[in-house]
Scaffold this active site. Structure first.
Site, PDB file in Angstrom:
ATOM      1  N   ASP A  77       8.730  36.067 -61.414  1.00 55.71           N
ATOM      2  CA  ASP A  77       7.429  35.597 -62.112  1.00 55.71           C
ATOM      3  C   ASP A  77       6.678  34.888 -61.167  1.00 55.71           C
ATOM      4  O   ASP A  77       7.146  33.759 -60.408  1.00 55.71           O
ATOM      5  CB  ASP A  77       7.723  34.947 -63.269  1.00 55.71           C
ATOM      6  CG  ASP A  77       6.515  34.931 -64.220  1.00 55.71           C
ATOM      7  OD1 ASP A  77       6.091  35.906 -64.898  1.00 55.71           O
ATOM      8  OD2 ASP A  77       5.792  33.851 -64.701  1.00 55.71           O
ATOM      9  N   SER A  78       5.436  35.017 -60.948  1.00 58.04           N
ATOM     10  CA  SER A  78       4.580  34.524 -59.926  1.00 58.04           C
ATOM     11  C   SER A  78       3.279  34.270 -60.307  1.00 58.04           C
ATOM     12  O   SER A  78       2.761  34.933 -61.534  1.00 58.04           O
ATOM     13  CB  SER A  78       4.700  35.500 -58.454  1.00 58.04           C
ATOM     14  OG  SER A  78       4.656  36.561 -58.948  1.00 58.04           O
TER      15      SER A  78
HETATM   16  P1  IMP Z   1       3.903  38.668 -62.955  1.00 56.78           P
HETATM   17  O1  IMP Z   1       4.171  40.126 -62.662  1.00 56.78           O
HETATM   18  O2  IMP Z   1       3.845  38.444 -64.562  1.00 56.78           O
HETATM   19  O3  IMP Z   1       4.839  37.570 -62.117  1.00 56.78           O
HETATM   20  O4  IMP Z   1       2.382  38.220 -62.416  1.00 56.78           O
HETATM   21  C1  IMP Z   1       2.124  37.899 -61.253  1.00 56.78           C
HETATM   22  C2  IMP Z   1       0.421  37.869 -61.152  1.00 56.78           C
HETATM   23  O5  IMP Z   1       0.173  36.951 -60.152  1.00 56.78           O
HETATM   24  C3  IMP Z   1      -0.017  39.339 -60.360  1.00 56.78           C
HETATM   25  O6  IMP Z   1      -0.355  40.368 -61.277  1.00 56.78           O
HETATM   26  C4  IMP Z   1      -0.833  38.817 -59.484  1.00 56.78           C
HETATM   27  O7  IMP Z   1      -2.210  38.570 -60.440  1.00 56.78           O
HETATM   28  C5  IMP Z   1      -0.619  37.432 -59.132  1.00 56.78           C
HETATM   29  N1  IMP Z   1       0.337  37.278 -57.971  1.00 56.78           N
HETATM   30  C6  IMP Z   1       1.436  37.210 -57.981  1.00 56.78           C
HETATM   31  N2  IMP Z   1       2.007  37.066 -56.599  1.00 56.78           N
HETATM   32  C7  IMP Z   1       0.885  37.533 -55.839  1.00 56.78           C
HETATM   33  C8  IMP Z   1       0.589  37.946 -54.476  1.00 56.78           C
HETATM   34  O8  IMP Z   1       1.720  37.842 -53.599  1.00 56.78           O
HETATM   35  N3  IMP Z   1      -0.489  38.322 -54.282  1.00 56.78           N
HETATM   36  C9  IMP Z   1      -1.505  38.094 -55.107  1.00 56.78           C
HETATM   37  N4  IMP Z   1      -1.243  38.214 -56.477  1.00 56.78           N
HETATM   38  C10 IMP Z   1      -0.143  37.476 -56.720  1.00 56.78           C
END
Ligand code: IMP
Length: 205
Positions: A77-78
């Site tokens: 999660d990022s």
């Molecule tokens: P998750 O999939 O719920 O963790 O959502 C992470 C969202 O954060 C992604 O859809 C991107 O919008 C943004 N994100 C996370 N990591 C990155 C990265 O390495 N580059 C660019 N956007 C990121």
């Protein structure tokens, strides 16, 4: 050790396989990264925990329940936290501009929110929490963070999400311009992965 990625995002599966290829061969020879598609796909999880760690936990535990005995689920999660926006978009990064999760619309909304913010106040960071879960054990967490700033204009064709507008500290180009190899040396995900690979090395090294 079979690690199933708790994500439907093909780009993440690719990034993790690239990261695995760079680690100590004692690990890469014993670990396989597999897609959740191998076990019928990632189950629907509502990411409402309010934190990267809480959402990562929900995703990994949900997939771990579906795995064959001994299988591990790995979630990521990022998101991007911008100082001038009090940490937004944060856990809402994927859906900042609406529930359809449109990256181009998210970027436009971010750039509109940052219009008029001067160079000194454009600080931001990407954070990543990895959660490794298997049935019958408390999940494990590994974290990474990459500090930088929001560019005045999007630049570069590589990467995904907010990559065209995030300039990591020590660089003049965005993640999208720097390219995958450079990004994988300094990104939030690479740092969290390096914590995870240190753990794997302790187990398998
Ligand atoms: P998750 O999939 O719920 O963790 O959502 C992470 C969202 O954060 C992604 O859809 C991107 O919008 C943004 N994100 C996370 N990591 C990155 C990265 O390495 N580059 C660019 N956007 C990121």
């Amino acid at each position: 050790m079979d690690i199933y990625l708790a994500s439907g995002n093909a780009h993440k599966v690719q990034e993790f396989n690239t990261l695995l290829a760079t680690v100590d061969p004692r690990i890469s020879s014993k670990v396989r990264i597999l897609s959740a598609a191998e076990v019928g796909g990632m189950p629907k999880v509502v990411e409402d925990a309010g934190s990267f760690l809480g959402n990562a936990r929900k995703k990994a535990v949900a997939l771990a329940e579906l795995l064959p005995p001994g299988g591990w689920a790995l979630s990521d999660d990022s998101g991007l936290s911008v100082d001038a926006l009090k940490g937004a978009p944060g856990v809402e990064s994927a859906y900042y501009a609406g529930p359809q999760g449109d990256s181009a619309a998210n970027l436009r909304k971010l750039m509109a929110a940052m219009a008029g913010v001067d160079e000194a106040h454009r600080g931001a960071n990407f954070s990543c929490v990895l959660c490794l879960a298997t049935k019958g054990r408390e999940p494990l967490f590994f974290r990474g963070r990459c500090d930088g700033r929001i560019a005045f204009q999007a630049a570069g064709k590589g990467g995904f999400g907010y990559d065209p507008v995030f300039i990591p500290d020590g660089f003049a180009q965005s993640f999208a311009e720097l390219g995958e190899e450079q990004k994988n040396k300094l990104s939030h995900r690479a740092k969290a992965w390096s914590q995870l690979s240190a753990w794997l090395l302790r187990i398998y090294g």
